[in-house]
Design a protein around this motif. Structure first.
Motif, PDB file in Angstrom:
ATOM      1  N   UNK A 105       0.798  -1.225   0.000  1.00  0.00           N
ATOM      2  CA  UNK A 105       0.000   0.000   0.000  1.00  0.00           C
ATOM      3  C   UNK A 105       0.838   1.286   0.000  1.00  0.00           C
ATOM      4  N   UNK A 106       2.007   1.362   0.679  1.00  0.00           N
ATOM      5  CA  UNK A 106       2.763   2.619   0.599  1.00  0.00           C
ATOM      6  C   UNK A 106       3.196   2.953  -0.837  1.00  0.00           C
ATOM      7  N   UNK A 107       3.613   1.936  -1.568  1.00  0.00           N
ATOM      8  CA  UNK A 107       4.011   2.148  -2.966  1.00  0.00           C
ATOM      9  C   UNK A 107       2.785   2.524  -3.791  1.00  0.00           C
ATOM     10  N   UNK A 108       1.691   1.824  -3.585  1.00  0.00           N
ATOM     11  CA  UNK A 108       0.466   2.096  -4.343  1.00  0.00           C
ATOM     12  C   UNK A 108      -0.093   3.476  -4.042  1.00  0.00           C
ATOM     13  N   UNK A 109      -0.026   3.890  -2.781  1.00  0.00           N
ATOM     14  CA  UNK A 109      -0.473   5.237  -2.411  1.00  0.00           C
ATOM     15  C   UNK A 109       0.368   6.281  -3.137  1.00  0.00           C
ATOM     16  N   UNK A 110       1.660   6.064  -3.180  1.00  0.00           N
ATOM     17  CA  UNK A 110       2.562   7.012  -3.838  1.00  0.00           C
ATOM     18  C   UNK A 110       2.327   7.036  -5.351  1.00  0.00           C
ATOM     19  N   UNK A 111       2.211   5.871  -5.954  1.00  0.00           N
ATOM     20  CA  UNK A 111       1.973   5.806  -7.399  1.00  0.00           C
ATOM     21  C   UNK A 111       0.566   6.272  -7.761  1.00  0.00           C
ATOM     22  N   UNK A 112      -0.390   6.027  -6.884  1.00  0.00           N
ATOM     23  CA  UNK A 112      -1.764   6.461  -7.139  1.00  0.00           C
ATOM     24  C   UNK A 112      -1.868   7.964  -7.317  1.00  0.00           C
ATOM     25  N   UNK A 113      -0.946   8.679  -6.687  1.00  0.00           N
ATOM     26  CA  UNK A 113      -0.942  10.138  -6.786  1.00  0.00           C
ATOM     27  C   UNK A 113      -0.709  10.630  -8.205  1.00  0.00           C
ATOM     28  N   UNK A 114      -0.108   9.791  -9.042  1.00  0.00           N
ATOM     29  CA  UNK A 114       0.150  10.206 -10.423  1.00  0.00           C
ATOM     30  C   UNK A 114      -0.597   9.345 -11.443  1.00  0.00           C
ATOM     31  N   UNK A 115      -1.450   8.450 -10.958  1.00  0.00           N
ATOM     32  CA  UNK A 115      -2.177   7.576 -11.881  1.00  0.00           C
ATOM     33  C   UNK A 115      -3.683   7.783 -11.821  1.00  0.00           C
TER      34      UNK A 115
END
Length: 188
Positions: free
Chosen positions: A99-109
Motif C-alpha cells: 500500500x505505501x508504494x500504491x499510495x505514492x503511485x496512485x498520486x500520479x495515476x
C-alpha cells in the motif's frame, strides 16, 4: 493583503491541501505550480510542504471515517466528481499489497488520495504510518508538479516566451483536467 501576499498563498495551500484530501476534486498542484510563477521554486516548495501536511491531516480524518463507517465514507466518495466504484475497487485491491508504494503511485495515476485514506481506515492500516507515508507521497507529487512547471517556465524563458507562462500554465491544467474528465466520463 494582495494577490502576491505569501501569507494568503500559504493559507490557500493549507486549505486546498486539506480540502482535496477530503472533498474537493481539483488538486493543490494547480495552486502550487502557479506559486512557482509568482514566487519562484523555493517558496512554492515551502507551500508544498504545508499543503502536504494539511493533506495528511485531512487524510487522517478520512481514514478515521473509513475505519468507523466505511460504507458511508464510500457513499460520500461516490458523490465527489469523477470518482466511481472502479477507483474504490482498485484502491481496495491495492491496500492488500504494498500500500505505501500504491499510495505514492496512485498520486500520479488518477486515483484520488481521499480514496486511499478511506480504504486505509477500512483495512485497519496503522494511522501514524499512514500519515507519514501520506505526507511523503503528497510531497513527492506536489514536488513533481512544481518541478515540471519550473522546467516549463525555464524553457519558455530560454526561447523568450516567458510572457506566455501564465497562459501556458492555464492551458496545461485545462488540458489535464479535460483529459481526466474524458477518461473518467468514459468509465462510468
Amino acid at each position: 493583503m494582495g494577490v502576491k501576499d505569501p501569507r494568503l498563498w500559504l493559507a490557500a495551500a493549507v486549505l486546498w491541501g486539506c480540502a482535496e484530501a477530503t472533498f474537493f476534486f481539483i488538486v493543490p498542484d494547480v495552486l502550487l505550480t502557479a506559486a512557482v510563477l509568482v514566487f519562484g521554486l523555493s517558496r512554492a516548495f515551502r507551500f508544498a510542504v504545508v499543503a502536504a501536511i494539511a493533506a495528511a491531516l485531512g487524510g487522517l480524518f478520512m481514514m478515521r471515517w473509513g475505519a468507523q463507517d466505511a460504507e458511508s465514507a464510500r457513499t460520500f466518495l461516490l458523490s465527489v466528481p469523477l470518482i466511481g466504484d472502479d477507483l474504490i475497487t482498485r484502491v481496495q485491491a491495492e491496500n492488500n499489497g504494498a500500500w505505501p508504494v500504491n499510495l505514492t503511485l496512485g498520486a500520479v495515476t488518477g486515483a484520488p488520495y481521499k480514496i486511499y485514506a478511506v480504504e486505509a481506515g477500512a483495512a485497519g492500516i496503522n494511522a501514524a504510518l499512514f500519515a507519514i507515508v501520506s505526507f511523503i507521497a503528497r510531497l513527492l507529487r506536489f514536488s513533481l508538479a512544481i518541478g515540471l512547471a519550473a522546467g516549463g517556465f525555464a524553457l519558455a524563458r530560454r526561447f523568450g516566451l516567458q510572457r506566455l507562462n501564465a497562459a501556458g500554465l492555464a492551458f496545461a491544467w485545462s488540458l489535464i483536467y479535460a483529459a481526466y474528465f474524458a477518461i473518467r466520463s468514459g468509465v462510468h
